[in-house]
Design a protein around this motif. Sequence first.
Motif, PDB file in Angstrom:
ATOM      1  N   VAL A  86      12.768   7.117   3.350  1.00  0.00           N
ATOM      2  CA  VAL A  86      12.118   6.937   2.053  1.00  0.00           C
ATOM      3  C   VAL A  86      10.599   7.049   2.209  1.00  0.00           C
ATOM      4  O   VAL A  86       9.917   7.679   1.403  1.00  0.00           O
ATOM      5  CB  VAL A  86      12.503   5.576   1.437  1.00  0.00           C
ATOM      6  N   LEU A  87      10.077   6.472   3.287  1.00  0.00           N
ATOM      7  CA  LEU A  87       8.622   6.511   3.472  1.00  0.00           C
ATOM      8  C   LEU A  87       8.142   7.900   3.891  1.00  0.00           C
ATOM      9  O   LEU A  87       6.964   8.202   3.828  1.00  0.00           O
ATOM     10  CB  LEU A  87       8.186   5.457   4.494  1.00  0.00           C
ATOM     11  N   LYS A  88       9.074   8.747   4.339  1.00  0.00           N
ATOM     12  CA  LYS A  88       8.717  10.135   4.616  1.00  0.00           C
ATOM     13  C   LYS A  88       8.514  10.882   3.310  1.00  0.00           C
ATOM     14  O   LYS A  88       7.980  11.985   3.300  1.00  0.00           O
ATOM     15  CB  LYS A  88       9.864  10.823   5.386  1.00  0.00           C
TER      16      LYS A  88
ATOM     17  N   ALA B 292       0.830  -1.205   0.000  1.00  0.00           N
ATOM     18  CA  ALA B 292       0.000   0.000   0.000  1.00  0.00           C
ATOM     19  C   ALA B 292       0.866   1.257   0.000  1.00  0.00           C
ATOM     20  O   ALA B 292       0.461   2.302  -0.488  1.00  0.00           O
ATOM     21  CB  ALA B 292      -0.921   0.004   1.217  1.00  0.00           C
ATOM     22  N   MET B 293       2.071   1.138   0.567  1.00  0.00           N
ATOM     23  CA  MET B 293       3.009   2.272   0.561  1.00  0.00           C
ATOM     24  C   MET B 293       3.851   2.271  -0.714  1.00  0.00           C
ATOM     25  O   MET B 293       4.725   3.118  -0.860  1.00  0.00           O
ATOM     26  CB  MET B 293       3.965   2.169   1.753  1.00  0.00           C
ATOM     27  N   ARG B 294       3.631   1.286  -1.560  1.00  0.00           N
ATOM     28  CA  ARG B 294       4.470   1.071  -2.749  1.00  0.00           C
ATOM     29  C   ARG B 294       5.930   0.907  -2.342  1.00  0.00           C
ATOM     30  O   ARG B 294       6.847   1.455  -2.950  1.00  0.00           O
ATOM     31  CB  ARG B 294       4.340   2.249  -3.730  1.00  0.00           C
ATOM     32  N   TYR B 295       6.163   0.168  -1.285  1.00  0.00           N
ATOM     33  CA  TYR B 295       7.521  -0.036  -0.798  1.00  0.00           C
ATOM     34  C   TYR B 295       7.733  -1.524  -0.562  1.00  0.00           C
ATOM     35  O   TYR B 295       7.581  -2.028   0.542  1.00  0.00           O
ATOM     36  CB  TYR B 295       7.722   0.746   0.508  1.00  0.00           C
ATOM     37  N   LEU B 296       8.062  -2.243  -1.616  1.00  0.00           N
ATOM     38  CA  LEU B 296       8.283  -3.676  -1.482  1.00  0.00           C
ATOM     39  C   LEU B 296       9.780  -3.938  -1.448  1.00  0.00           C
ATOM     40  O   LEU B 296      10.562  -3.148  -1.952  1.00  0.00           O
ATOM     41  CB  LEU B 296       7.652  -4.420  -2.664  1.00  0.00           C
ATOM     42  N   PRO B 297      10.196  -5.056  -0.830  1.00  0.00           N
ATOM     43  CA  PRO B 297      11.626  -5.365  -0.836  1.00  0.00           C
ATOM     44  C   PRO B 297      12.153  -5.505  -2.263  1.00  0.00           C
ATOM     45  O   PRO B 297      11.376  -5.637  -3.213  1.00  0.00           O
ATOM     46  CB  PRO B 297      11.716  -6.680  -0.068  1.00  0.00           C
TER      47      PRO B 297
END
Lengths: 677, 318
Positions: free
Chosen positions: B218-220, A58-63
Amino acid sequence: MSTSITPTLELRGLEVAYTVRGIDRQVLRDVSFSIAPGEAYGLVGESGCGKSTAAFAAMRYLPRNGKITGGSILFEGKDIVDIGEEDVAQLRRSAISMVYQNPATALNPTIRIGKQIAEVFELDGASKSDALAMAQAALTKVQISDPAQVMRRYAHQLSGGMAQRVVIAMALASNPRLLVMDEPTTGLDATVEAEVLDLVRELRRDTGTAVLFISHNLGVIRNMCDRVGVLYAGALVEQGATADLFNNPSHPYTVGLLRCIPRGGLHKSTDRLDTIPGTPPALGTHFDGCVFAARCALADDKCRTELPQMVTISGAHVARCFHSDKASSMPRSVEQIEIQSTPTHHLANVGESLLDVSHLSKVFTQDGHRIRVINDVSLSLGVGETLGLVGESGSGKTTIAKLVLGLVVPEEGGVIKLDGKGLAKTLNRRDVQDVGAMQIVFQNPDQALNRRHSVTRIVSRAVERLRGFSAQSSIERAHELLLGMRVEATLHGARPVQLSGGLKQRVAIARAFAGAPQIVLCDEPTSALDVSVQAAILNLLVDLQKQDKTSFIFISHDLGVVRYISDRIAVLYLGRVVEFGASQRVFNGPFHPYTEALLSSVPNIDGSIRKRIPLTGVVPSPSNPPSGCVLNPRCPRKVGSGYESMCESEEPNLNEVEPGHFMRCHIPMAKLKQLQS
Amino acid sequence: MLRFIVKRVGLSILTLAIVSLIVFLMTSILPGDIAVQTLGRDATPEAFAIWNKEKGFDKPLVVQYSRWMGGVATGDLGISLQYEQPVAEILGPAAGKSAQLAIVALILIVPISILGGIAAAMNRGKKVDRMLTVGGLSAAVIPEFVWAVALILVFGVAIRIFPVSAFPDEENPNLISSVYHLLLPSIALLFVLFGYISRITRAGVIEALDSDYMRTAVLKGLSRKAAVFRHVLRNALLPTIAVIATQVPYLAGGLIAIERVFNYPGFGNILLDAVIARDFPLLQSAVFLTGVVIICFQLFADILFAVLNPRIRQRVTE
């Protein structure tokens, strides 16, 4: 939920795969759910089932090895699966934020807190000085004490609760419309957890932010979320309004999860915990039928060959099961364990005094300051009994265990007696029999087991050393022990790294039992395990106790677990025993004010609303304890009790308030009872 | 912090005292009789006795040691047997020369190796990473004197773009010419140390890249580039520099061989000559001085670590 409103977040048939050794392994299977503006949606499930993957997707942050292989992620109606890096960064800057487990490592250790928060505002175009002012305002919003001072600190100078407040402040800085929280309170003390959860609830009320809340702790989910989804093996197996799902669980997995938890009132003497047989499937396993069929008591041929669709239970409550109507009356899975009996030297009867520690104290020196971490602790443990130690982190639970084991040397005057015989204060001056008599099981079996040795060798070495068996008979005994702990023979040659967390902990328990111990100290033995595995381990410990009259000292921050397994409980605060007595007494009250606050901070899985008795302020430093009763600055019952001046000037003794029940409080029992009713 | 520094300095002085004792004892038991070597085999026993008395070699070891240490404290390092000059006058200029070479070498090695390490980390698992890692390690397994000879043959003899000697023009000394003469030996040292330093840097950067705080950044909403600059490099590189400081002994070892090959009148060359000539006073002081340099760098690295990581300063003791 009205369909006319565009959901803040919507997952539609989301599929995510991780590439491991060149092969794509599916971790999310056709996951669909949506979160309306202002709604809190909870995701539950055991480790490895895809909760965090869903959150990070959902954050578009995959490993690096993760990729979205199908479906879509809609943020306010717009698909964000294919948007570019810069747009993703923009989204994170302005609309979606995340808070995750382990706040201490989430903050940069070399940059001051203020600057780290200010960075968010600077990204948004604020000037340096404006950004700093806004950072301080953000800290004020999360109700941190003395924000100006916190701004100048580094991450390691914050307590866990403060660090999590900082992370939350940072996440809320951009006024996000979606907040993703991945295990935000895991690893925090119950009291701190309760404060953080209160804060999140308040902020949500004020800001109307939609929340995706992930936790393995069903009690937390129940208290925080409007709707809940249950994930198993990457598939959403049940979803519904929180109360519906908890009151009428309709997927066998949900039912199993709920039954595993040692909830209020259960006790080992009368109730055996349910477990979920088998183990979760390996990453990327292919299924023809239901993902849960292999472990399900209701599974039939259809389940194994045909993929079930979501069926409506009531309203928006759906479950992916052919037999959802039978789920809640599913047969209980009570695993029966048979153990080869340990030749034991426990000739005494259950309850007879076995371990007596008196006047234990311990002073550490840090930067020239003397810190009294344990202060005049006296406890006793009977044969075949379990003594639970509870208290916030820093209360001295683990140090007491180390003192008893001889790993830490007590100050002058401390006495440790086993079977009436005084023990040497250091481990290397104790004889083999005394060493074998007391063993420990740690929280993290990864670190406790030698990675280079096979499972058999880990246990047989302990047998050889502690019992003096020959090499051959040590190995035979090791096999017996391991089988007793339900570690199958095919695994005896394996190295720890090849085992699951639960199996590793079983090996660690087998090793602890190698010397036919009279007492086993369990330091958070199930904290790193999933609830179903935890249930199996607790059952195992109870069985071992019944059979061998083994005594346990059980340390856990999970009060439900402690309540289930303990016969007696000692509540610790700042290295002092503040309450000590039979488990039922301690949990049913009247309580010591600290115990009362501790108990009230545990999120209740039964959904009953309970008023939280807050502990104000922070745990004082043991290097400079408050005068009088050490609890008095935070005590929820001091004001109005009529004993204020006494509380502030005189440290109370540990008095026997009723037979076998001790309390360190100036306020008399009757008065406490009256205040607490 | 002050307590920490005082403690470390105290420990360093203790270490130095032990080093001095070991150096002294080792040189005293070196085989070969220095008197025979100086006076010749045919000298009379009387001549030997007079010579030994003159040099103070007839005194008990304790006296010799304390005399040496007393000299070290006052700056009088005795007289070289070989050159018949005060040791300090020989070692001083030589140490200066070596320092020049070391500085040029470090200015070349540290940035290149760190950049190599960062490039490898940022492209983890890709071709660039593999080339840098494999190349660096392959270069490091070849000793520096072999590199030196190879470099001389290629760039000094075959292509003739670098001088074969590191010794600059005596008549016309200027900075550019000196540095130019020192480049080839520095490159030889670079080949040996690149693999090591870039590997440490790579590990540090990867650890920081994988850290939770990098994820936070990065998430910031920071771009990857901004996050790397603000959050990764600072955390990854400062400790790396501290690690490099602890590697100075390797550089010192490499210098000795390099100076020999390039015929450079530095400290290493003098040291080697002193061993061959059994020049005790010179040898003792030269080895001791090397120890001083290494310990100073170690101390510097320790303090740097503590400055970077405040948690090191707090130790809980029973």
